[in-house]
Design a protein around this motif. Sequence first.
Motif, PDB file in Angstrom:
ATOM      1  N   THR A 231      71.583  10.737  17.512  1.00 39.29           N
ATOM      2  CA  THR A 231      71.262  11.959  17.765  1.00 39.29           C
ATOM      3  C   THR A 231      69.846  12.287  18.385  1.00 39.29           C
ATOM      4  O   THR A 231      69.066  11.487  17.952  1.00 39.29           O
ATOM      5  N   VAL A 232      69.838  13.059  19.427  1.00 44.28           N
ATOM      6  CA  VAL A 232      68.720  13.211  20.201  1.00 44.28           C
ATOM      7  C   VAL A 232      68.485  14.716  20.136  1.00 44.28           C
ATOM      8  O   VAL A 232      69.087  15.760  20.648  1.00 44.28           O
ATOM      9  N   ALA A 233      67.620  15.336  19.276  1.00 50.86           N
ATOM     10  CA  ALA A 233      67.402  16.708  18.663  1.00 50.86           C
ATOM     11  C   ALA A 233      66.081  17.521  18.584  1.00 50.86           C
ATOM     12  O   ALA A 233      65.048  16.714  18.194  1.00 50.86           O
ATOM     13  N   SER A 234      65.890  18.533  19.201  1.00 47.12           N
ATOM     14  CA  SER A 234      64.728  19.640  19.015  1.00 47.12           C
ATOM     15  C   SER A 234      63.671  18.677  19.514  1.00 47.12           C
ATOM     16  O   SER A 234      62.377  18.689  19.005  1.00 47.12           O
ATOM     17  N   ASN A 235      63.631  18.031  20.671  1.00 47.33           N
ATOM     18  CA  ASN A 235      62.399  17.562  21.184  1.00 47.33           C
ATOM     19  C   ASN A 235      62.066  18.001  22.273  1.00 47.33           C
ATOM     20  O   ASN A 235      62.485  18.690  22.953  1.00 47.33           O
ATOM     21  N   ARG A 236      60.527  18.013  22.780  1.00 46.92           N
ATOM     22  CA  ARG A 236      60.174  18.818  23.919  1.00 46.92           C
ATOM     23  C   ARG A 236      59.697  17.830  24.773  1.00 46.92           C
ATOM     24  O   ARG A 236      59.082  16.726  24.757  1.00 46.92           O
ATOM     25  N   LEU A 237      60.352  17.765  26.309  1.00 48.10           N
ATOM     26  CA  LEU A 237      59.960  16.890  27.322  1.00 48.10           C
ATOM     27  C   LEU A 237      59.803  17.661  28.443  1.00 48.10           C
ATOM     28  O   LEU A 237      60.589  18.375  28.901  1.00 48.10           O
ATOM     29  N   THR A 238      58.423  17.297  29.035  1.00 48.05           N
ATOM     30  CA  THR A 238      57.993  18.083  29.927  1.00 48.05           C
ATOM     31  C   THR A 238      57.083  16.961  30.934  1.00 48.05           C
ATOM     32  O   THR A 238      56.508  16.196  30.369  1.00 48.05           O
ATOM     33  N   GLY A 239      57.050  17.066  32.012  1.00 44.85           N
ATOM     34  CA  GLY A 239      56.128  16.289  33.163  1.00 44.85           C
ATOM     35  C   GLY A 239      56.641  14.837  33.126  1.00 44.85           C
ATOM     36  O   GLY A 239      55.884  13.842  33.516  1.00 44.85           O
ATOM     37  N   ASN A 240      57.938  14.527  32.829  1.00 43.92           N
ATOM     38  CA  ASN A 240      58.048  12.991  32.968  1.00 43.92           C
ATOM     39  C   ASN A 240      58.986  13.085  34.458  1.00 43.92           C
ATOM     40  O   ASN A 240      59.321  14.205  35.182  1.00 43.92           O
ATOM     41  N   ALA A 243      63.744  13.294  31.727  1.00 40.58           N
ATOM     42  CA  ALA A 243      63.609  13.829  30.502  1.00 40.58           C
ATOM     43  C   ALA A 243      64.467  12.823  29.490  1.00 40.58           C
ATOM     44  O   ALA A 243      63.694  12.120  28.687  1.00 40.58           O
ATOM     45  N   VAL A 244      65.728  12.773  29.627  1.00 38.62           N
ATOM     46  CA  VAL A 244      66.870  12.070  28.981  1.00 38.62           C
ATOM     47  C   VAL A 244      67.662  11.249  29.547  1.00 38.62           C
ATOM     48  O   VAL A 244      68.436  11.818  30.552  1.00 38.62           O
ATOM     49  N   PHE A 245      67.788   9.953  29.503  1.00 41.21           N
ATOM     50  CA  PHE A 245      68.693   8.866  29.975  1.00 41.21           C
ATOM     51  C   PHE A 245      69.829   8.336  29.013  1.00 41.21           C
ATOM     52  O   PHE A 245      69.265   7.641  28.022  1.00 41.21           O
ATOM     53  N   LEU A 246      70.818   8.570  29.026  1.00 46.70           N
ATOM     54  CA  LEU A 246      71.801   8.171  28.151  1.00 46.70           C
ATOM     55  C   LEU A 246      72.784   7.126  29.228  1.00 46.70           C
ATOM     56  O   LEU A 246      73.562   7.560  30.144  1.00 46.70           O
ATOM     57  N   ALA A 257      79.464   8.631  21.775  1.00 50.18           N
ATOM     58  CA  ALA A 257      79.606   9.220  20.487  1.00 50.18           C
ATOM     59  C   ALA A 257      78.027   9.671  20.253  1.00 50.18           C
ATOM     60  O   ALA A 257      77.839   9.339  19.028  1.00 50.18           O
ATOM     61  N   LEU A 258      77.558  10.140  21.102  1.00 55.58           N
ATOM     62  CA  LEU A 258      76.011  10.579  20.837  1.00 55.58           C
ATOM     63  C   LEU A 258      76.073  12.195  20.981  1.00 55.58           C
ATOM     64  O   LEU A 258      76.934  12.728  21.453  1.00 55.58           O
ATOM     65  N   THR A 259      74.803  12.671  20.478  1.00 51.89           N
ATOM     66  CA  THR A 259      74.754  14.016  20.649  1.00 51.89           C
ATOM     67  C   THR A 259      73.226  14.457  21.211  1.00 51.89           C
ATOM     68  O   THR A 259      72.137  13.736  20.688  1.00 51.89           O
ATOM     69  N   VAL A 260      73.149  15.272  21.946  1.00 50.29           N
ATOM     70  CA  VAL A 260      71.960  15.795  22.370  1.00 50.29           C
ATOM     71  C   VAL A 260      71.724  17.280  22.293  1.00 50.29           C
ATOM     72  O   VAL A 260      72.591  17.832  23.114  1.00 50.29           O
ATOM     73  N   THR A 291      79.169   6.857  29.939  1.00 48.88           N
ATOM     74  CA  THR A 291      79.100   7.010  28.570  1.00 48.88           C
ATOM     75  C   THR A 291      80.450   7.754  28.306  1.00 48.88           C
ATOM     76  O   THR A 291      81.170   8.384  29.240  1.00 48.88           O
ATOM     77  N   GLU A 292      80.930   7.907  27.076  1.00 52.67           N
ATOM     78  CA  GLU A 292      82.011   8.492  26.505  1.00 52.67           C
ATOM     79  C   GLU A 292      81.879   9.556  25.263  1.00 52.67           C
ATOM     80  O   GLU A 292      80.665   9.133  24.498  1.00 52.67           O
ATOM     81  N   ASP A 293      82.396  10.487  25.093  1.00 51.51           N
ATOM     82  CA  ASP A 293      82.311  11.331  23.973  1.00 51.51           C
ATOM     83  C   ASP A 293      80.962  11.677  23.551  1.00 51.51           C
ATOM     84  O   ASP A 293      80.745  11.910  22.232  1.00 51.51           O
ATOM     85  N   VAL A 294      80.190  12.295  24.580  1.00 52.69           N
ATOM     86  CA  VAL A 294      79.053  12.590  24.415  1.00 52.69           C
ATOM     87  C   VAL A 294      79.030  14.183  24.214  1.00 52.69           C
ATOM     88  O   VAL A 294      79.565  14.875  25.193  1.00 52.69           O
ATOM     89  N   LEU A 295      78.281  14.595  23.238  1.00 57.23           N
ATOM     90  CA  LEU A 295      78.040  16.330  23.190  1.00 57.23           C
ATOM     91  C   LEU A 295      76.619  16.589  23.564  1.00 57.23           C
ATOM     92  O   LEU A 295      75.695  16.118  22.938  1.00 57.23           O
TER      93      LEU A 295
END
Length: 369
Positions: A231-240, A243-246, A257-260, A291-295
């Motif tokens: 799980t990737v939750a409640s992060n602050r991502l700025t200036g990259n 932000a997020v690569f799965l 089977a991941l949650t963002v 990926t599969e089954d990501v929320l």
Amino acid sequence: MRKCRIAYLACTAAIIGTGLGAAPPVTGHRIHLVAPGESIQKAVDAAQSGDTVLVSPGVYHESVTVKTPRLTLSGMGPGTVIEPGADAATTAQTPSTTQTAGTKKSVSCAEAGNGICVLGTKEQDVEGVTVANLTVTGFARAGVFGMATDGLTVRRVNAVRNAVWGIAQERSVRSVLRDNSAQDNGDAGLFLANTINEEQGAADTRGTLIERNWLQGNRIGVTVRRLRDLTVASNRLTGNCAAVFLVGDENKPKAGALTVRDNYVEHNNKSCPKTDRLPAIQGSGIVLTGTEDVLVTGNTIKDNVGSSPLSGGIVLFKSFVGVTSERNRIQDNALRGNAPADIVNTETNKGSNTFQRNSCRASTPAGLC
């Protein structure tokens, strides 16, 4: 001097309880205080399972390897700084061993270019280690690196200007990366993978949590590669740049089977040139590939703008090895000001992924908002 040190350690029990969010040490567990000019590694080597190595504010020029289970390595805040020592690598190497003339040569944490290494073995994960309340900066590879760990906790670590990753791990389960700051690292601020140097199917992390971190100025804020149950939750991502690569590939089981959820993703518009793995990237919010089954849910994603094939607010991108993303759910996200669109789906297998109740204005193809 010994009496002074013991008295000081008695006073630091309250600091540990406050700084780590935990109760004072259990009777029989020792606190090993390290002062400027002393060796952190010597204190770690002298510690036993359940002990705490407490590092005073100051600058320490060394790398540190932790192999003792249930050890806590804690600074006293960002003023506890670990930088490369004289034996540090100038370029990154394989983390544990290298193959030379048919034999295996051990590579130290420093030789591999890392700041703090938490290392288990192929036969046994190292359990319950905590790294907290310090700064790691300037290393040729990672500020903090974990391999073969179970229940590793990294919190309130400031990982800044390391050449590859801020905080990284492989072959690890049940980790908690919480309340860290990763800034201006050469690749990912936080990097998690099944294995780094081999092609294998996705590994089950058994509930690893990436939560409440601040990720700024990196190539990629968070990279999750070939993993499941995370799980990737409640992060602050700025200036990259992104932000997020799965990331998944053709191996089985597939990454998924991941949650963002509930992340704040804004203005990740730094421009980064292409690499052997990726094209040039800029303006990428949350990217799913292979990926599969990501929320992906409850995220605020705005003003991520670029002209890369990976640009956009939420991007489903066909894997570079031709693997489709399947059964991913993109729902209840708030998106605005992202370009070329708030939601981008370049997948050939478009019908398998669902887009519901997202607040957005533009999508590619149309109709996903």
